[in-house]
Motif scaffolding. Structure first.
Motif, PDB file in Angstrom:
ATOM      1  N   LEU A 106      29.137  24.305  16.561  1.00 54.03           N
ATOM      2  CA  LEU A 106      28.718  23.044  15.955  1.00 54.03           C
ATOM      3  C   LEU A 106      28.432  22.013  17.041  1.00 54.03           C
ATOM      4  O   LEU A 106      28.739  22.219  18.223  1.00 54.03           O
ATOM      5  N   SER A 107      27.870  20.884  16.652  1.00 47.55           N
ATOM      6  CA  SER A 107      27.641  19.807  17.613  1.00 47.55           C
ATOM      7  C   SER A 107      28.961  19.133  17.949  1.00 47.55           C
ATOM      8  O   SER A 107      29.949  19.266  17.223  1.00 47.55           O
ATOM      9  N   ALA A 108      28.995  18.418  19.073  1.00 43.82           N
ATOM     10  CA  ALA A 108      30.206  17.718  19.511  1.00 43.82           C
ATOM     11  C   ALA A 108      30.327  16.414  18.729  1.00 43.82           C
ATOM     12  O   ALA A 108      29.499  15.509  18.895  1.00 43.82           O
ATOM     13  N   LYS A 109      31.338  16.306  17.894  1.00 42.98           N
ATOM     14  CA  LYS A 109      31.478  15.137  17.032  1.00 42.98           C
ATOM     15  C   LYS A 109      31.914  13.915  17.829  1.00 42.98           C
ATOM     16  O   LYS A 109      32.836  13.984  18.640  1.00 42.98           O
ATOM     17  N   ASP A 110      31.218  12.796  17.579  1.00 41.86           N
ATOM     18  CA  ASP A 110      31.529  11.522  18.236  1.00 41.86           C
ATOM     19  C   ASP A 110      31.458  11.645  19.750  1.00 41.86           C
ATOM     20  O   ASP A 110      32.253  11.036  20.480  1.00 41.86           O
ATOM     21  N   PHE A 111      30.521  12.441  20.242  1.00 41.48           N
ATOM     22  CA  PHE A 111      30.386  12.641  21.693  1.00 41.48           C
ATOM     23  C   PHE A 111      30.027  11.329  22.388  1.00 41.48           C
ATOM     24  O   PHE A 111      29.190  10.569  21.922  1.00 41.48           O
ATOM     25  N   MET A 112      30.681  11.088  23.512  1.00 43.80           N
ATOM     26  CA  MET A 112      30.401   9.876  24.278  1.00 43.80           C
ATOM     27  C   MET A 112      30.727  10.115  25.750  1.00 43.80           C
ATOM     28  O   MET A 112      31.713  10.791  26.076  1.00 43.80           O
ATOM     29  N   VAL A 113      29.907   9.588  26.621  1.00 47.49           N
ATOM     30  CA  VAL A 113      30.188   9.616  28.055  1.00 47.49           C
ATOM     31  C   VAL A 113      31.086   8.435  28.363  1.00 47.49           C
ATOM     32  O   VAL A 113      30.756   7.291  28.064  1.00 47.49           O
ATOM     33  N   THR A 114      32.272   8.721  28.923  1.00 47.76           N
ATOM     34  CA  THR A 114      33.238   7.673  29.228  1.00 47.76           C
ATOM     35  C   THR A 114      32.973   7.128  30.626  1.00 47.76           C
ATOM     36  O   THR A 114      32.901   7.886  31.588  1.00 47.76           O
ATOM     37  N   LEU A 115      32.853   5.828  30.715  1.00 44.01           N
ATOM     38  CA  LEU A 115      32.476   5.217  32.001  1.00 44.01           C
ATOM     39  C   LEU A 115      33.641   4.546  32.713  1.00 44.01           C
ATOM     40  O   LEU A 115      33.479   4.075  33.828  1.00 44.01           O
ATOM     41  N   GLU A 116      34.811   4.491  32.046  1.00 44.70           N
ATOM     42  CA  GLU A 116      35.948   3.817  32.664  1.00 44.70           C
ATOM     43  C   GLU A 116      36.500   4.670  33.794  1.00 44.70           C
ATOM     44  O   GLU A 116      37.118   5.698  33.577  1.00 44.70           O
ATOM     45  N   ILE A 117      36.288   4.240  35.018  1.00 49.92           N
ATOM     46  CA  ILE A 117      36.613   5.054  36.192  1.00 49.92           C
ATOM     47  C   ILE A 117      38.091   5.388  36.286  1.00 49.92           C
ATOM     48  O   ILE A 117      38.481   6.448  36.755  1.00 49.92           O
ATOM     49  N   GLU A 118      38.964   4.506  35.796  1.00 50.53           N
ATOM     50  CA  GLU A 118      40.390   4.756  35.923  1.00 50.53           C
ATOM     51  C   GLU A 118      40.852   5.920  35.038  1.00 50.53           C
ATOM     52  O   GLU A 118      41.963   6.422  35.189  1.00 50.53           O
ATOM     53  N   ARG A 119      40.005   6.394  34.132  1.00 54.84           N
ATOM     54  CA  ARG A 119      40.398   7.484  33.240  1.00 54.84           C
ATOM     55  C   ARG A 119      39.896   8.826  33.719  1.00 54.84           C
ATOM     56  O   ARG A 119      40.093   9.847  33.072  1.00 54.84           O
ATOM     57  N   LEU A 120      39.249   8.859  34.873  1.00 57.40           N
ATOM     58  CA  LEU A 120      38.587  10.093  35.292  1.00 57.40           C
ATOM     59  C   LEU A 120      39.549  11.195  35.721  1.00 57.40           C
ATOM     60  O   LEU A 120      39.244  12.349  35.574  1.00 57.40           O
TER      61      LEU A 120
END
Length: 274
Positions: A256-270
């Motif tokens: 299936l497709s990835a639900k609520d897919f989002m690229v996370t940009l907060e560097i501290e969470r990498l």
């Protein structure tokens, strides 16, 4: 092959203490009990923790699942499993005061060192948690042992509580389990920065367009000339590292497709844990 002797003796307790079991924090912590020391309930596992960077001694399926949740939390900075309630004299005294029989080894009759399944550091504060199947909660003897445990932690002003299988979000745990081993991915250094950045860009674009995870990953492998399965492993790595996010409370299904897919940009969470 000779059977491992699991019975408790005073000499064994002294040896465990000298080995430093139950001491240290983070990567240096040594659990009081290891998988080989006790018969396990379910599939005992030694999972490499994201938070601690060491292999955890998890004696049951429910301990493993709870550890997945702790590992995934950004607010948990240390996980110490199989934590001993030392000194032994203290739990013996508690048991005597409340009129409860202290746990002993069934073969030797020696009082055992009681343990709490997890001592967790959450937002710089320690919490003690016992993890058990809900089917065991009504057992009178189990509750007696819990009372000794509770009073031990109460004397230290540390919050103690019980976690059962009914408290664990199944879909979230299975998703964490699916991405867990890809947290440390050897392909990163082998592929190089340029290829990884291209893979991120191409795969993210396909996923944002609603393409299924499996199809998007296969197309990305073909476009970049990668071994089949590389992009799917990297997808799991990006989710584990929280570089990308999806709805973790619904089972991730590659078909299936990835639900609520989002690229996370907060560097501290990498990169929790390094």
């Amino acid at each position: 092959m000779a059977k491992r002797k699991r019975e408790i003796t005073e000499a064994k307790i002294e040896r465990f203490i000298k080995e430093g079991r139950g001491q240290g924090t983070g990567k240096e912590y040594l659990p009081w009990l290891r998988i080989q020391d006790v018969p396990s309930e379910g599939r005992a596992t030694r999972g490499l923790g994201w938070t601690t960077g060491r292999r955890h001694e998890l004696l049951s399926d429910i301990e493993r699942d709870y550890c997945y949740l702790l590992d995934y939390s950004d607010d948990v900075s240390d996980i110490r499993e199989q934590f001993p309630l030392l000194p032994l004299e203290e739990t013996l005294l508690i048991a005597e005061k409340v009129g409860i029989r202290h746990p002993t080894d069934p073969k030797t009759g020696i009082p055992i060192v009681m343990t709490t399944d997890f001592l967790i550091t959450f937002k710089d504060k320690n919490y003690a948690r016992t993890v058990k199947p809900s089917s065991q909660i009504g057992d009178e003897r189990t509750m007696e042992k819990f009372e000794i445990e509770r009073l031990y932690w109460e004397s230290r002003h540390i919050d103690w509580g019980m976690i059962t299988d009914q408290d664990l979000p199944e879909a979230l745990i299975r998703n964490i389990e699916w991405v867990h081993k890809e947290y440390h991915n050897d392909d990163i250094s082998e592929l190089g920065v340029f290829v990884v950045q291209n893979l991120q860009r191409i795969l993210a674009s396909r996923l944002q367009d609603g393409e299924t995870i499996a199809r998007a990953c296969l197309a990305c492998d073909e476009q970049l000339g990668l071994e089949v399965g590389t992009s799917l492993a990297m997808f799991r790595h990006f989710i584990a590292r929280k570089i990308w996010s999806v709805n973790m409370h619904e089972r991730i299904q590659p078909t299936l497709s990835a639900k609520d897919f989002m690229v996370t940009l907060e560097i501290e969470r990498l990169a929790k844990g390094g």
